[in-house]
Design a protein around this motif. Sequence first.
Motif, PDB file in Angstrom:
ATOM      1  N   ARG A 104      40.121  41.393  47.030  1.00 13.40           N
ATOM      2  CA  ARG A 104      39.667  40.046  46.692  1.00 13.40           C
ATOM      3  C   ARG A 104      38.329  39.751  47.367  1.00 13.40           C
ATOM      4  N   GLY A 105      38.157  40.199  48.612  1.00 11.82           N
ATOM      5  CA  GLY A 105      36.900  39.979  49.328  1.00 11.82           C
ATOM      6  C   GLY A 105      35.722  40.657  48.645  1.00 11.82           C
ATOM      7  N   SER A 106      35.938  41.877  48.162  1.00  9.59           N
ATOM      8  CA  SER A 106      34.863  42.596  47.458  1.00  9.59           C
ATOM      9  C   SER A 106      34.466  41.869  46.180  1.00  9.59           C
ATOM     10  N   LEU A 107      35.472  41.432  45.435  1.00  5.16           N
ATOM     11  CA  LEU A 107      35.184  40.698  44.194  1.00  5.16           C
ATOM     12  C   LEU A 107      34.474  39.382  44.500  1.00  5.16           C
ATOM     13  N   THR A 108      34.967  38.664  45.497  1.00  5.49           N
ATOM     14  CA  THR A 108      34.388  37.366  45.848  1.00  5.49           C
ATOM     15  C   THR A 108      32.948  37.504  46.323  1.00  5.49           C
ATOM     16  N   LEU A 109      32.677  38.528  47.118  1.00  9.59           N
ATOM     17  CA  LEU A 109      31.311  38.750  47.602  1.00  9.59           C
ATOM     18  C   LEU A 109      30.359  39.044  46.445  1.00  9.59           C
ATOM     19  N   ALA A 110      30.781  39.892  45.532  1.00 13.23           N
ATOM     20  CA  ALA A 110      29.933  40.215  44.375  1.00 13.23           C
ATOM     21  C   ALA A 110      29.728  38.997  43.485  1.00 13.23           C
ATOM     22  N   LEU A 111      30.747  38.135  43.412  1.00 10.26           N
ATOM     23  CA  LEU A 111      30.695  36.965  42.529  1.00 10.26           C
ATOM     24  C   LEU A 111      30.165  35.711  43.222  1.00 10.26           C
ATOM     25  N   ARG A 112      29.678  35.859  44.449  1.00  8.05           N
ATOM     26  CA  ARG A 112      29.182  34.707  45.207  1.00  8.05           C
ATOM     27  C   ARG A 112      28.082  33.982  44.432  1.00  8.05           C
ATOM     28  N   LYS A 113      28.254  32.680  44.330  1.00  8.41           N
ATOM     29  CA  LYS A 113      27.315  31.790  43.619  1.00  8.41           C
ATOM     30  C   LYS A 113      27.179  32.138  42.137  1.00  8.41           C
ATOM     31  N   ARG A 114      28.230  32.695  41.555  1.00 11.91           N
ATOM     32  CA  ARG A 114      28.255  32.999  40.126  1.00 11.91           C
ATOM     33  C   ARG A 114      29.294  32.103  39.462  1.00 11.91           C
ATOM     34  N   PRO A 115      29.114  31.791  38.184  1.00 11.35           N
ATOM     35  CA  PRO A 115      30.020  30.861  37.491  1.00 11.35           C
ATOM     36  C   PRO A 115      31.325  31.521  37.029  1.00 11.35           C
ATOM     37  N   VAL A 116      32.121  32.002  37.981  1.00 10.97           N
ATOM     38  CA  VAL A 116      33.391  32.641  37.665  1.00 10.97           C
ATOM     39  C   VAL A 116      34.482  31.900  38.430  1.00 10.97           C
ATOM     40  N   SER A 117      35.513  31.472  37.723  1.00 10.51           N
ATOM     41  CA  SER A 117      36.575  30.669  38.338  1.00 10.51           C
ATOM     42  C   SER A 117      37.505  31.511  39.205  1.00 10.51           C
ATOM     43  N   THR A 118      38.201  30.836  40.101  1.00  8.81           N
ATOM     44  CA  THR A 118      39.198  31.481  40.949  1.00  8.81           C
ATOM     45  C   THR A 118      40.292  32.106  40.103  1.00  8.81           C
ATOM     46  N   GLU A 119      40.661  31.454  39.013  1.00  9.88           N
ATOM     47  CA  GLU A 119      41.699  31.986  38.121  1.00  9.88           C
ATOM     48  C   GLU A 119      41.271  33.320  37.512  1.00  9.88           C
ATOM     49  N   GLU A 120      39.989  33.422  37.168  1.00  4.95           N
ATOM     50  CA  GLU A 120      39.483  34.679  36.609  1.00  4.95           C
ATOM     51  C   GLU A 120      39.504  35.793  37.660  1.00  4.95           C
ATOM     52  N   VAL A 121      39.181  35.442  38.906  1.00  3.62           N
ATOM     53  CA  VAL A 121      39.235  36.427  39.996  1.00  3.62           C
ATOM     54  C   VAL A 121      40.685  36.849  40.222  1.00  3.62           C
ATOM     55  N   ASP A 122      41.603  35.870  40.239  1.00  2.00           N
ATOM     56  CA  ASP A 122      43.030  36.179  40.400  1.00  2.00           C
ATOM     57  C   ASP A 122      43.501  37.120  39.293  1.00  2.00           C
ATOM     58  N   GLY A 123      43.059  36.870  38.075  1.00  2.00           N
ATOM     59  CA  GLY A 123      43.420  37.727  36.946  1.00  2.00           C
ATOM     60  C   GLY A 123      42.895  39.137  37.116  1.00  2.00           C
ATOM     61  N   ALA A 124      41.663  39.260  37.607  1.00  2.00           N
ATOM     62  CA  ALA A 124      41.067  40.582  37.837  1.00  2.00           C
ATOM     63  C   ALA A 124      41.848  41.343  38.911  1.00  2.00           C
ATOM     64  N   VAL A 125      42.191  40.650  39.998  1.00  2.00           N
ATOM     65  CA  VAL A 125      42.977  41.281  41.069  1.00  2.00           C
ATOM     66  C   VAL A 125      44.323  41.736  40.514  1.00  2.00           C
ATOM     67  N   ALA A 126      44.968  40.878  39.741  1.00  2.00           N
ATOM     68  CA  ALA A 126      46.279  41.219  39.168  1.00  2.00           C
ATOM     69  C   ALA A 126      46.182  42.434  38.243  1.00  2.00           C
ATOM     70  N   ARG A 127      45.134  42.496  37.417  1.00  2.00           N
ATOM     71  CA  ARG A 127      44.978  43.638  36.507  1.00  2.00           C
ATOM     72  C   ARG A 127      44.739  44.937  37.276  1.00  2.00           C
ATOM     73  N   ILE A 128      43.933  44.872  38.322  1.00  2.00           N
ATOM     74  CA  ILE A 128      43.665  46.066  39.130  1.00  2.00           C
ATOM     75  C   ILE A 128      44.954  46.533  39.801  1.00  2.00           C
ATOM     76  N   GLU A 129      45.694  45.599  40.397  1.00  2.00           N
ATOM     77  CA  GLU A 129      46.936  45.969  41.077  1.00  2.00           C
ATOM     78  C   GLU A 129      47.978  46.487  40.088  1.00  2.00           C
ATOM     79  N   GLU A 130      48.021  45.898  38.912  1.00  2.00           N
ATOM     80  CA  GLU A 130      48.951  46.363  37.880  1.00  2.00           C
ATOM     81  C   GLU A 130      48.609  47.798  37.467  1.00  2.00           C
ATOM     82  N   THR A 131      47.334  48.080  37.343  1.00  2.00           N
ATOM     83  CA  THR A 131      46.896  49.435  36.997  1.00  2.00           C
ATOM     84  C   THR A 131      47.293  50.429  38.093  1.00  2.00           C
ATOM     85  N   LEU A 132      47.091  50.028  39.350  1.00  2.00           N
ATOM     86  CA  LEU A 132      47.438  50.908  40.466  1.00  2.00           C
ATOM     87  C   LEU A 132      48.947  51.157  40.528  1.00  2.00           C
ATOM     88  N   LEU A 133      49.732  50.092  40.371  1.00  2.00           N
ATOM     89  CA  LEU A 133      51.190  50.247  40.382  1.00  2.00           C
ATOM     90  C   LEU A 133      51.664  51.070  39.197  1.00  2.00           C
TER      91      LEU A 133
END
Length: 161
Positions: free
Chosen positions: A67-96
């Motif tokens: 989440r920190g890596s995504l948040t740092l890259a997305l700093r001051k960009r118009p991307v919602s927290t929900e979209e970041v949560d979705g990205a984290v969930a998709r990555i973790e789902e892929t790993l699992l």
Amino acid sequence: MKCPFCANADTQVVDSRVSEEGDTIRRRRRCLACDKRFTTYERVELAMPTVVKRDGSRSEYDTGKLRGSLTLALRKRPVSTEEVDGAVARIEETLLGSGLREVPSEQIGELVMNELRRLDKVAYVRFASVYKSFEDIGEFVEAIREMQGPRRPASAKLRKD
């Protein structure tokens, strides 16, 4: 299941119920030695794979780092927290879903880059510049070209079908 009162290993399930969410099973048990009752809960335990770093060392998977890596890259960009949560969930789902016990950090980096490419092009280039350790401006330009896809000739842009 061992009785928590007398440590006898011989217990009997008296009642089982699935939770409203459907993710746990509640079991009422009775000890056959001391006749006391107790409750147990059964739930799926999913273990994220161990991360193998570039130097060969291993570390526990950490959602906070992802989440920190995504948040740092997305700093001051118009991307919602929900979209970041979705990205984290998709990555973790892929790993699992991979079923792997160990995963190279490079594979996680590629998953992050794919999500950032989808979420925000500027964040993608930011992350790629650090992740791929760009040495000069040419590498930046190449990453931007790669993100944009194949270019059409100028004459094709003017034509309308």
